[in-house]
Scaffold this active site. Structure first.
Site, PDB file in Angstrom:
ATOM      1  N   TYR A 159       0.807  -1.170   0.002  1.00  0.00           N
ATOM      2  CA  TYR A 159       0.143   0.013  -0.059  1.00  0.00           C
ATOM      3  C   TYR A 159       0.996   1.158   0.151  1.00  0.00           C
ATOM      4  CZ  TYR A 159      -2.423   4.043   1.547  1.00  0.00           C
ATOM      5  OH  TYR A 159      -3.029   5.517   1.620  1.00  0.00           O
ATOM      6  N   ASP A 212       1.202   5.884   7.381  1.00  0.00           N
ATOM      7  CA  ASP A 212      -0.349   5.164   7.412  1.00  0.00           C
ATOM      8  C   ASP A 212       0.100   3.526   7.240  1.00  0.00           C
ATOM      9  OD1 ASP A 212      -2.721   4.360   6.793  1.00  0.00           O
ATOM     10  OD2 ASP A 212      -3.129   5.905   5.172  1.00  0.00           O
ATOM     11  N   HIS A 214      -2.551   1.692   7.168  1.00  0.00           N
ATOM     12  CA  HIS A 214      -3.663   1.107   6.603  1.00  0.00           C
ATOM     13  C   HIS A 214      -4.494   0.016   7.136  1.00  0.00           C
ATOM     14  CE1 HIS A 214      -5.739   1.602   2.463  1.00  0.00           C
ATOM     15  NE2 HIS A 214      -5.484   2.766   2.639  1.00  0.00           N
ATOM     16  N   GLU A 238      -1.017   6.452  11.196  1.00  0.00           N
ATOM     17  CA  GLU A 238      -2.114   6.505  10.704  1.00  0.00           C
ATOM     18  C   GLU A 238      -2.943   5.145  10.751  1.00  0.00           C
ATOM     19  OE1 GLU A 238      -2.984   8.773   7.221  1.00  0.00           O
ATOM     20  OE2 GLU A 238      -4.317   7.807   6.452  1.00  0.00           O
ATOM     21  N   GLU A 264     -10.526   7.742   8.283  1.00  0.00           N
ATOM     22  CA  GLU A 264     -10.917   7.934   6.628  1.00  0.00           C
ATOM     23  C   GLU A 264     -12.182   6.990   6.240  1.00  0.00           C
ATOM     24  OE1 GLU A 264      -6.781   7.241   5.137  1.00  0.00           O
ATOM     25  OE2 GLU A 264      -7.686   5.630   4.215  1.00  0.00           O
ATOM     26  N   ARG A 285      -9.911  11.815  10.843  1.00  0.00           N
ATOM     27  CA  ARG A 285      -9.530  12.064   9.417  1.00  0.00           C
ATOM     28  C   ARG A 285     -10.551  11.783   8.228  1.00  0.00           C
ATOM     29  NH1 ARG A 285      -5.850  12.232   6.655  1.00  0.00           N
ATOM     30  NH2 ARG A 285      -5.923  10.130   5.786  1.00  0.00           N
ATOM     31  N   GLU A 341      -4.357  16.524   4.260  1.00  0.00           N
ATOM     32  CA  GLU A 341      -3.689  15.675   3.284  1.00  0.00           C
ATOM     33  C   GLU A 341      -4.235  16.096   1.900  1.00  0.00           C
ATOM     34  OE1 GLU A 341      -5.433  11.698   2.844  1.00  0.00           O
ATOM     35  OE2 GLU A 341      -3.308  10.840   2.447  1.00  0.00           O
ATOM     36  N   TRP A 404      -6.970  -4.725   3.816  1.00  0.00           N
ATOM     37  CA  TRP A 404      -6.084  -3.648   2.737  1.00  0.00           C
ATOM     38  C   TRP A 404      -6.305  -2.299   3.234  1.00  0.00           C
ATOM     39  CZ3 TRP A 404      -6.816   0.609  -0.375  1.00  0.00           C
ATOM     40  CH2 TRP A 404      -5.789   0.709  -1.291  1.00  0.00           C
TER      41      TRP A 404
HETATM   42  O1  EZ4 Z   1      -6.423   4.138   0.458  1.00  0.00           O
HETATM   43  O2  EZ4 Z   1      -8.537   6.735  -0.345  1.00  0.00           O
HETATM   44  O3  EZ4 Z   1      -4.493   8.071   3.544  1.00  0.00           O
HETATM   45  N1  EZ4 Z   1      -5.068   7.753   2.465  1.00  0.00           N
HETATM   46  C1  EZ4 Z   1      -5.353   6.646   2.309  1.00  0.00           C
HETATM   47  C2  EZ4 Z   1      -5.915   6.409   0.719  1.00  0.00           C
HETATM   48  C3  EZ4 Z   1      -7.086   5.302   0.893  1.00  0.00           C
HETATM   49  C4  EZ4 Z   1      -8.238   5.639  -0.433  1.00  0.00           C
HETATM   50  C5  EZ4 Z   1      -9.036   4.366  -0.836  1.00  0.00           C
HETATM   51  O4  EZ4 Z   1      -9.925   4.890  -1.705  1.00  0.00           O
HETATM   52  O5  EZ4 Z   1      -5.366   5.762   2.942  1.00  0.00           O
HETATM   53  O6  EZ4 Z   1      -4.971   6.245  -0.091  1.00  0.00           O
HETATM   54 CO    CO Z   2      -5.172   6.638   5.120  1.00  0.00          CO
END
Ligand code: EZ4
Ligand code: CO
Length: 404
Positions: A159, A212, A214, A238, A264, A285, A341, A404
């Site tokens: 990622y 991040d 993720h 993050e 997010e 976020r 961001e 993911w």
């Molecule tokens: O993976 O917006 O911090 N940003 C992120 C993004 C998300 C995408 C998913 O559609 O984590 O890149």
């Molecule tokens: Co993110």
């Protein structure tokens, strides 16, 4: 004033965007972003089939009442599809109200609390030398803060790395099947502190560095990483865990002083309730686009402010310039702004959505155009029709699906 038309525009100038356009009997128009990356057409249907028929005839000035009637009236509350659809209506109504007042939206939100909006950009590389070059490139573009993501030895696609090419430009996931990325948490936890070490050694102690995870770690793994990064003073870590389990953040929080940013993928204040009231995080976020609009996001920020938690609106490429414009107005107005961001969009996307907001020396400003300050070129939009696209899927070495 009455709404006389509600139209949903889908366009793909490199990636898919969904936009709601409301028109009033006085000829004013308002735009709202409803883009839900990888599930775009579900929101198109929600809006076109179920919401648009309710909007014609309404007074566009009644934003709160319209929001409440869409949220409560559906009975089936929350969820990304519902909240992206409501967000588009909310932002389009704010756009109309601000145009009717002849003011940029931020003036209706209390006016400017700052002169300009600090951002962070994305740096990434398949290995550390490539990442250092990428940090250098972001700094040359003026970014005052940088998110660092690196490839991990032994993994082919990670990622934040595999979705950009050598120049740092985003590679678009315009394909009919999801890309499969691979994952190994132990390898990741070993590598990330070395990445921070290298970036600090090259760029010194002052540059704010973000990272991040993720949603990929368990609470105890996130606690470990937070501790291991403390010597490098990250600006934040993050989405360390899949935070729909809010209680998981208690363990992380009591284990590390690394600041935490979450939210997010959240779409209502309830997703944050324990995180905010127990002060388990430092930054919220959510994006305007995925949280039901300016109306509820402003309430979230005011709630968070009581607990010394700051804003950090999600700003990936899959938020359209319409959603980004709404974010930038909020950023300028709220007192507890933290950071924004910002990756920007391709030149073609910026042509389809001509916007008044500017990005100068790493800082955004919404501009002074009435409303949110975005115009949609519908002809150009129509020349770039929807293309099926999916976000990647993540698998461990033995084939098990991972977050993911
Ligand atoms: O993976 O917006 O911090 N940003 C992120 C993004 C998300 C995408 C998913 O559609 O984590 O890149
Ligand atoms: Co993110």
């Amino acid at each position: 004033m009455k709404i006389v038309d509600a139209k949903v525009v889908v366009t793909s100038p490199g990636r898919n965007f969904v936009t709601l356009k409301l028109t009033t009997d006085e000829g004013l128009t308002g735009l709202g972003d409803a883009t839900l990356n990888g599930r775009e057409l579900a929101v198109v249907s929600y809006l076109a089939d179920h919401v648009a028929p309710l909007l014609t005839g309404l007074d566009p000035h009644r934003i709160e009442d319209t929001w409440q009637s869409l949220y409560r009236g559906a009975y089936w509350r929350r969820g990304p599809v519902t909240m992206a659809a409501i967000a588009a209506v909310d932002v389009a109504l704010w756009d109309i109200k601000a145009k009717a007042a002849g003011l940029p939206l931020y003036q209706l939100l209390g006016g400017a609390s700052r002169e300009r909006i600090g951002t962070y950009g994305h740096a990434n590389g398949r290995d550390i030398p490539e990442l250092l070059d990428s940090v250098r490139a972001r700094l040359a573009e003026g970014y005052p803060a940088v998110r660092i993501q690196s490839g991990i030895p032994g993994l082919k696609a990670v990622y934040g790395v595999s979705d950009t090419d050598d120049t740092g430009a985003p590679v678009l996931h315009q394909q009919a099947r999801p890309l499969v990325e691979d994952w190994d948490t132990a390898a990741y936890l070993r590598h990330v502190p070395a990445v921070f070490e290298a970036v600090r050694a090259e760029f010194g102690p002052e540059l704010p560095l973000l990272h991040d995870s993720h949603h990929r770690l368990t609470p105890i793994q996130a606690a470990r990483l937070g501790r291991d990064l403390e010597p490098y003073r990250p600006f934040w870590l993050e989405d360390c865990t899949p935070a729909e389990n809010q209680e998981a953040l208690r363990l992380v929080r009591r284990s590390t002083t690394t600041p935490l940013a979450v939210g997010e993928v959240f779409n209502t204040v309830y997703d944050y309730q324990a995180l905010i009231t127990e002060q388990l995080i430092d930054y919220v976020r959510s994006a305007v686009t995925h949280f039901g609009g300016v109306t509820p996001l402003r309430k979230l920020f005011d709630f968070a402010a009581q607990y010394q938690i700051k804003s950090a609106i999600h700003g990936p490429e899959d938020i359209s310039p319409v959603g980004m414009a709404a974010a930038v107005h909020l950023d300028l107005a709220v007192h507890n702004f933290g950071i924004q961001e910002f990756s920007g969009h391709t030149p073609l996307t910026d042509e389809v959505f001509r916007h008044a907001y500017t990005f100068t020396d790493g800082h955004l400003h919404p501009g002074e155009a009435p409303g949110i300050g975005v115009e949609l070129d519908e002809e150009l939009a129509a020349a770039h029709p929807y293309a099926p696209a999916y976000l990647p899927v993540n698998r461990l070495h033995d084939g098990t699906v991972h977050d993911w």
